[in-house]
Motif scaffolding. Structure first.
Motif, PDB file in Angstrom:
ATOM      1  N   GLY A  44     -44.435 -62.388 -22.344  1.00 23.79           N
ATOM      2  CA  GLY A  44     -44.459 -61.513 -23.438  1.00 23.79           C
ATOM      3  C   GLY A  44     -44.437 -59.944 -23.103  1.00 23.79           C
ATOM      4  N   ILE A  45     -43.909 -59.435 -23.993  1.00 28.39           N
ATOM      5  CA  ILE A  45     -43.800 -57.867 -24.017  1.00 28.39           C
ATOM      6  C   ILE A  45     -44.515 -57.344 -25.292  1.00 28.39           C
ATOM      7  CG2 ILE A  45     -41.970 -57.892 -22.486  1.00 28.39           C
ATOM      8  CD1 ILE A  45     -40.120 -56.852 -24.830  1.00 28.39           C
ATOM      9  N   ARG A  46     -45.235 -56.188 -25.072  1.00 27.44           N
ATOM     10  CA  ARG A  46     -45.761 -55.594 -26.314  1.00 27.44           C
ATOM     11  C   ARG A  46     -45.534 -54.150 -25.990  1.00 27.44           C
ATOM     12  NH1 ARG A  46     -51.019 -53.784 -27.849  1.00 27.44           N
ATOM     13  NH2 ARG A  46     -52.044 -54.176 -26.002  1.00 27.44           N
ATOM     14  N   PHE A  47     -45.167 -53.250 -27.372  1.00 28.19           N
ATOM     15  CA  PHE A  47     -45.137 -51.789 -27.286  1.00 28.19           C
ATOM     16  C   PHE A  47     -46.496 -51.478 -27.507  1.00 28.19           C
ATOM     17  CE2 PHE A  47     -40.809 -52.950 -27.208  1.00 28.19           C
ATOM     18  CZ  PHE A  47     -39.930 -52.030 -26.655  1.00 28.19           C
ATOM     19  N   LYS A  48     -47.099 -51.115 -26.582  1.00 25.13           N
ATOM     20  CA  LYS A  48     -48.722 -50.561 -26.812  1.00 25.13           C
ATOM     21  C   LYS A  48     -48.403 -49.279 -27.684  1.00 25.13           C
ATOM     22  CE  LYS A  48     -52.782 -48.991 -24.172  1.00 25.13           C
ATOM     23  NZ  LYS A  48     -53.410 -48.973 -22.945  1.00 25.13           N
ATOM     24  N   SER A  49     -47.599 -48.450 -27.234  1.00 25.41           N
ATOM     25  CA  SER A  49     -47.010 -47.241 -28.364  1.00 25.41           C
ATOM     26  C   SER A  49     -45.583 -46.905 -28.025  1.00 25.41           C
ATOM     27  CB  SER A  49     -47.660 -45.837 -27.681  1.00 25.41           C
ATOM     28  OG  SER A  49     -47.328 -45.609 -26.432  1.00 25.41           O
ATOM     29  N   ARG A  50     -45.259 -45.899 -28.655  1.00 24.49           N
ATOM     30  CA  ARG A  50     -43.677 -45.711 -28.516  1.00 24.49           C
ATOM     31  C   ARG A  50     -42.994 -45.626 -27.190  1.00 24.49           C
ATOM     32  NH1 ARG A  50     -40.227 -43.696 -32.175  1.00 24.49           N
ATOM     33  NH2 ARG A  50     -41.867 -43.264 -33.682  1.00 24.49           N
ATOM     34  N   LEU A  54     -45.125 -49.583 -22.596  1.00 22.90           N
ATOM     35  CA  LEU A  54     -44.848 -51.184 -22.800  1.00 22.90           C
ATOM     36  C   LEU A  54     -45.511 -52.021 -21.798  1.00 22.90           C
ATOM     37  CD1 LEU A  54     -42.508 -53.258 -23.999  1.00 22.90           C
ATOM     38  CD2 LEU A  54     -41.527 -52.999 -21.562  1.00 22.90           C
ATOM     39  N   GLU A  55     -46.237 -53.061 -22.397  1.00 24.53           N
ATOM     40  CA  GLU A  55     -46.878 -53.914 -21.546  1.00 24.53           C
ATOM     41  C   GLU A  55     -46.098 -55.263 -21.217  1.00 24.53           C
ATOM     42  OE1 GLU A  55     -51.473 -52.915 -22.881  1.00 24.53           O
ATOM     43  OE2 GLU A  55     -50.494 -54.747 -23.692  1.00 24.53           O
ATOM     44  N   VAL A  56     -45.999 -55.786 -20.102  1.00 23.65           N
ATOM     45  CA  VAL A  56     -45.373 -56.918 -19.603  1.00 23.65           C
ATOM     46  C   VAL A  56     -46.475 -58.160 -19.261  1.00 23.65           C
ATOM     47  CG1 VAL A  56     -43.583 -58.169 -18.202  1.00 23.65           C
ATOM     48  CG2 VAL A  56     -43.308 -55.706 -19.043  1.00 23.65           C
ATOM     49  N   HIS A  57     -46.772 -59.160 -19.864  1.00 24.42           N
ATOM     50  CA  HIS A  57     -47.533 -60.217 -19.595  1.00 24.42           C
ATOM     51  C   HIS A  57     -46.966 -61.347 -19.123  1.00 24.42           C
ATOM     52  CE1 HIS A  57     -51.067 -58.211 -21.666  1.00 24.42           C
ATOM     53  NE2 HIS A  57     -49.801 -57.421 -22.254  1.00 24.42           N
ATOM     54  N   VAL A  58     -47.134 -62.162 -18.033  1.00 26.96           N
ATOM     55  CA  VAL A  58     -46.340 -63.341 -17.441  1.00 26.96           C
ATOM     56  C   VAL A  58     -47.287 -64.408 -17.458  1.00 26.96           C
ATOM     57  CG1 VAL A  58     -45.221 -64.265 -15.512  1.00 26.96           C
ATOM     58  CG2 VAL A  58     -44.964 -61.650 -16.266  1.00 26.96           C
ATOM     59  N   ALA A  59     -46.908 -65.497 -18.094  1.00 22.64           N
ATOM     60  CA  ALA A  59     -47.749 -66.566 -18.082  1.00 22.64           C
ATOM     61  C   ALA A  59     -47.421 -67.677 -17.056  1.00 22.64           C
ATOM     62  CB  ALA A  59     -48.099 -67.192 -19.572  1.00 22.64           C
ATOM     63  N   GLU A  60     -46.080 -67.884 -16.947  1.00 26.17           N
ATOM     64  CA  GLU A  60     -45.503 -68.761 -15.951  1.00 26.17           C
ATOM     65  C   GLU A  60     -44.299 -67.981 -15.352  1.00 26.17           C
ATOM     66  OE1 GLU A  60     -44.465 -72.476 -17.915  1.00 26.17           O
ATOM     67  OE2 GLU A  60     -46.447 -72.724 -18.931  1.00 26.17           O
ATOM     68  N   GLY A  61     -44.073 -68.554 -13.809  1.00 27.44           N
ATOM     69  CA  GLY A  61     -42.957 -68.124 -13.413  1.00 27.44           C
ATOM     70  C   GLY A  61     -43.131 -66.417 -12.981  1.00 27.44           C
ATOM     71  N   HIS A  62     -41.954 -65.978 -13.094  1.00 29.43           N
ATOM     72  CA  HIS A  62     -42.293 -64.444 -12.689  1.00 29.43           C
ATOM     73  C   HIS A  62     -41.197 -63.858 -13.264  1.00 29.43           C
ATOM     74  CE1 HIS A  62     -39.730 -65.936  -9.398  1.00 29.43           C
ATOM     75  NE2 HIS A  62     -39.201 -64.687  -9.143  1.00 29.43           N
ATOM     76  N   VAL A  63     -41.338 -62.242 -13.274  1.00 28.99           N
ATOM     77  CA  VAL A  63     -40.219 -61.504 -14.082  1.00 28.99           C
ATOM     78  C   VAL A  63     -40.074 -60.305 -13.093  1.00 28.99           C
ATOM     79  CG1 VAL A  63     -40.788 -62.089 -16.571  1.00 28.99           C
ATOM     80  CG2 VAL A  63     -41.682 -60.157 -15.620  1.00 28.99           C
ATOM     81  N   ARG A  64     -38.917 -59.739 -13.346  1.00 27.09           N
ATOM     82  CA  ARG A  64     -38.592 -58.511 -12.655  1.00 27.09           C
ATOM     83  C   ARG A  64     -38.407 -57.240 -13.668  1.00 27.09           C
ATOM     84  NH1 ARG A  64     -36.067 -57.189  -7.639  1.00 27.09           N
ATOM     85  NH2 ARG A  64     -34.787 -55.450  -7.718  1.00 27.09           N
ATOM     86  N   VAL A  65     -38.988 -56.149 -13.120  1.00 27.97           N
ATOM     87  CA  VAL A  65     -39.076 -55.007 -14.522  1.00 27.97           C
ATOM     88  C   VAL A  65     -38.525 -53.934 -13.503  1.00 27.97           C
ATOM     89  CG1 VAL A  65     -40.286 -53.395 -15.619  1.00 27.97           C
ATOM     90  CG2 VAL A  65     -41.190 -55.694 -15.253  1.00 27.97           C
ATOM     91  N   THR A  78     -45.910 -61.900 -11.324  1.00 31.65           N
ATOM     92  CA  THR A  78     -46.108 -63.225 -11.079  1.00 31.65           C
ATOM     93  C   THR A  78     -46.992 -63.861 -12.372  1.00 31.65           C
ATOM     94  OG1 THR A  78     -47.680 -63.094  -9.622  1.00 31.65           O
ATOM     95  CG2 THR A  78     -45.400 -63.372  -8.973  1.00 31.65           C
ATOM     96  N   ALA A  79     -46.989 -65.336 -12.210  1.00 30.18           N
ATOM     97  CA  ALA A  79     -47.972 -65.864 -13.184  1.00 30.18           C
ATOM     98  C   ALA A  79     -49.478 -65.322 -13.515  1.00 30.18           C
ATOM     99  CB  ALA A  79     -47.841 -67.488 -13.166  1.00 30.18           C
ATOM    100  N   LEU A 136     -55.176 -56.212 -17.923  1.00 32.62           N
ATOM    101  CA  LEU A 136     -55.690 -57.659 -18.021  1.00 32.62           C
ATOM    102  C   LEU A 136     -54.600 -58.383 -18.831  1.00 32.62           C
ATOM    103  CD1 LEU A 136     -59.663 -57.158 -18.879  1.00 32.62           C
ATOM    104  CD2 LEU A 136     -58.588 -57.975 -16.691  1.00 32.62           C
ATOM    105  N   PRO A 137     -54.074 -59.689 -18.241  1.00 33.46           N
ATOM    106  CA  PRO A 137     -53.423 -60.558 -19.200  1.00 33.46           C
ATOM    107  C   PRO A 137     -54.141 -61.045 -20.408  1.00 33.46           C
ATOM    108  CG  PRO A 137     -53.741 -61.717 -17.156  1.00 33.46           C
ATOM    109  CD  PRO A 137     -54.496 -60.279 -17.147  1.00 33.46           C
ATOM    110  N   HIS A 138     -53.426 -60.946 -21.515  1.00 36.95           N
ATOM    111  CA  HIS A 138     -54.106 -61.544 -22.702  1.00 36.95           C
ATOM    112  C   HIS A 138     -53.080 -62.150 -23.558  1.00 36.95           C
ATOM    113  CE1 HIS A 138     -53.216 -57.386 -24.069  1.00 36.95           C
ATOM    114  NE2 HIS A 138     -53.867 -57.036 -23.084  1.00 36.95           N
ATOM    115  N   PHE A 139     -52.684 -63.192 -23.153  1.00 37.54           N
ATOM    116  CA  PHE A 139     -51.846 -64.079 -23.840  1.00 37.54           C
ATOM    117  C   PHE A 139     -52.018 -64.364 -25.205  1.00 37.54           C
ATOM    118  CE2 PHE A 139     -51.803 -65.481 -19.399  1.00 37.54           C
ATOM    119  CZ  PHE A 139     -50.903 -64.570 -18.747  1.00 37.54           C
ATOM    120  N   ASP A 140     -53.245 -64.614 -25.591  1.00 40.79           N
ATOM    121  CA  ASP A 140     -53.693 -64.652 -27.152  1.00 40.79           C
ATOM    122  C   ASP A 140     -53.276 -63.872 -28.041  1.00 40.79           C
ATOM    123  OD1 ASP A 140     -55.721 -63.158 -25.641  1.00 40.79           O
ATOM    124  OD2 ASP A 140     -57.100 -63.471 -27.198  1.00 40.79           O
ATOM    125  N   GLN A 141     -52.878 -62.716 -27.459  1.00 43.75           N
ATOM    126  CA  GLN A 141     -52.466 -61.546 -28.468  1.00 43.75           C
ATOM    127  C   GLN A 141     -51.071 -61.841 -29.205  1.00 43.75           C
ATOM    128  OE1 GLN A 141     -52.633 -57.563 -27.006  1.00 43.75           O
ATOM    129  NE2 GLN A 141     -54.520 -57.561 -26.527  1.00 43.75           N
TER     130      GLN A 141
END
Length: 507
Positions: free
Chosen positions: A204-210, A213-224, A237-238, A254-259
């Motif tokens: 998931g990605i979330r714009f905390k402000s303009r 940016l927050e990036v939250h990884v639940a499974e696997g991994h991403v490259r920023v 990573t996950a 902190l990862p918070h996937f419930d958001q």
């Protein structure tokens, strides 16, 4: 400055400079007509080469030693330039392979929730699908994007989205959850300063402000990958999350996937406490949120309770009676997080609002009240004869004076997820179904309700969420509380007030 055609010719001749090569690459990426011209040019050159080679095989070219030497030199240069051109062509084909995909393989499906308000700008106006170049502005609500590779994106507004290719989007604002199958590896999200590349995951990605940016990884991994030069990429990573500021500086969070909305549903998510039946010192919860019945309001007391009925006659059925004597209720619902749009509506029979050492005691609240930015969300009715309705978060307060007390009145507070032209969070107040004027403080901090840190407390009725607080509780009765992860409009709030049922979508 050389024209694009001259650059192509220099590339063919093997005399293009590194800077000119870079410029040509950029021009080809940006201009479909230029790519077409380049391919036509290369086809023509290939045909000429083939003709020359055929003549050579037939013995029609000059064969004296001097001519053969010149021809071999020319062929060597031609081979070099064709080799360079072939490499370029392969690179272009790899980058623009989607351009030559069948039409259906480039289409992106779109579906929206009942409460969604969005504007779609399409290259093909009447198409029910999206294709590269199309853009979506989401004012509110949830949309689902289904990509040809099987990638699924759930985007919650307010947000601006543009389809770049069948495997790339551009995004600004809001938050989104991505499910990427093996076939979709490499799916990318471009923001103003970053490129988030999936390497087989759910994230998931979330714009905390303009600019954050927050990036939250639940499974696997991403490259920023930061778009600023000389800033190294980061892999997550996950089970990990990071926030990135405008300069691509990152820090763990902190990862918070419930958001995130991770399952698409047409109906908005909400929780409802009707306070009709007190069972084992608990009022039941219900609603459209998954496991909605697992968030009951549990009656608590600061000290030995003064005998009085907890359940009294309310506006619809019974109500929860708080007498300012230390009685309140806790739930285990963490609350609506971040800057997600929200509507809070309830009936109140207000007797007296209290303060303790300058702290206003809320009707309901959740989040982190101990940080410097006060990342909590609170609804307060303050005063006795002159009552003010207050919605507060992160140092910003939206206040509305209320008329003389009534037996019961209906309150609704709506946060749209946007900011006003002055830069304050956009909050609307409703009294008995009618929107009323709101006065806001001049603080311009963005909403970022904290629901995941150890300092955060879940939803509470009638008592402060500031840890260590020892003041009193609310002196009032409360009934039919709705917490809605959506923006309700005037007509819907009136329906909710009149029918005590979640309103249908507006026409």
């Amino acid at each position: 400055m050389k024209t694009a055609y001259q650059l192509i010719q220099d590339l063919e001749d093997g005399v293009i400079s590194p800077n000119e090569h870079k410029r040509l690459m950029e021009l080809l990426r940006q201009d479909a007509d230029l790519r077409k011209l380049y391919l036509q040019h290369m086809q023509l050159v290939g045909m000429l080469q083939e003709t020359a080679e055929t003549k050579d095989k037939l013995g029609t070219l000059q064969t004296n030693a001097s001519s053969l030497h010149k021809e071999r030199k020319k062929n060597a240069l031609r081979a070099l330039s064709f080799g360079l051109a072939a490499c370029l062509l392969l690179g272009i084909c790899a980058y623009f392979y989607q351009i030559n995909l069948p039409k259906d393989a480039r289409l992106v499906g779109i579906e929206s929730s009942d409460d969604a308000k969005l504007t779609v700008t399409r290259n093909t106006p009447k198409s029910p699908h999206l294709e590269p170049g199309d853009a979506i502005t989401i004012d509110q609500g949830l949309i689902k994007l289904a990509f040809p590779s099987g990638v699924e994106a759930l985007v919650e507004g307010p947000s601006d989205i543009k389809i770049l290719t069948p495997s790339e989007i551009q995004m600004q604002g809001g938050q989104a959850w991505f499910k990427v199958p093996e076939k979709g590896r490499g799916f990318s999200v471009h923001t103003k300063g970053l490129k988030v590349i999936d390497l087989g995951t759910q994230f998931g990605i979330r714009f905390k402000s303009r600019d954050v940016l927050e990036v939250h990884v639940a499974e696997g991994h991403v490259r920023v990958e930061p778009k600023l030069q000389h800033v190294s990429p980061t892999e997550l990573t996950a089970g990990h999350a990071k926030s990135f500021d405008a300069y691509a500086r990152s820090e763990d969070t902190l990862p918070h996937f419930d958001q995130f909305r991770r399952v698409f549903s047409k109906a908005p998510l909400y929780l409802h406490w009707n306070f009709d039946t007190l069972n084992d010192q608990r009022f039941a919860s219900s609603g459209s949120l998954p496991d909605a019945n697992t968030y009951p309001a549990h009656i608590k007391h600061l000290q030995s309770p003064t005998p009085h009925p907890i359940s009294v006659a309310g506006k619809f059925g019974n109500a929860f009676s708080m007498r300012g004597d230390g009685t309140y209720a806790d739930t285990n619902y963490p609350g609506i997080a971040g800057n997600t749009p929200r509507t809070i509506a309830f009936w109140a029979r207000h007797r007296e609002g209290k303060m303790h050492h300058g702290i206003r005691i809320p009707y309901l609240a959740w989040g982190n009240r101990n940080t410097e930015t006060s990342a909590a969300w609170r609804i307060v009715l303050q005063g006795k004869n002159e009552v003010n309705l207050m919605t507060s978060s992160v140092g910003t307060s939206a206040t509305t004076p209320l008329p003389p007390q009534q037996s019961w009145f209906h309150i609704a507070s709506v946060y749209t997820g946007k900011t006003t032209p002055e830069g304050t969070p956009e909050i609307f107040h409703y009294l008995n179904g009618q929107r009323v004027p709101v006065e806001t403080t001049e603080h311009k901090r963005p909403v970022n309700t904290d629901t995941s840190s150890p300092e955060s407390l879940p939803l509470r009725f009638g008592y402060s969420i500031q840890k260590g607080f020892t003041g009193g509780t609310v002196n009032a009765d409360i009934d039919e509380v709705y917490l809605i992860r959506a923006v309700l409009e005037d007509q819907q709030i009136q329906y909710l007030m009149q029918h005590n049922a979640f309103p249908p979508p507006t026409p």
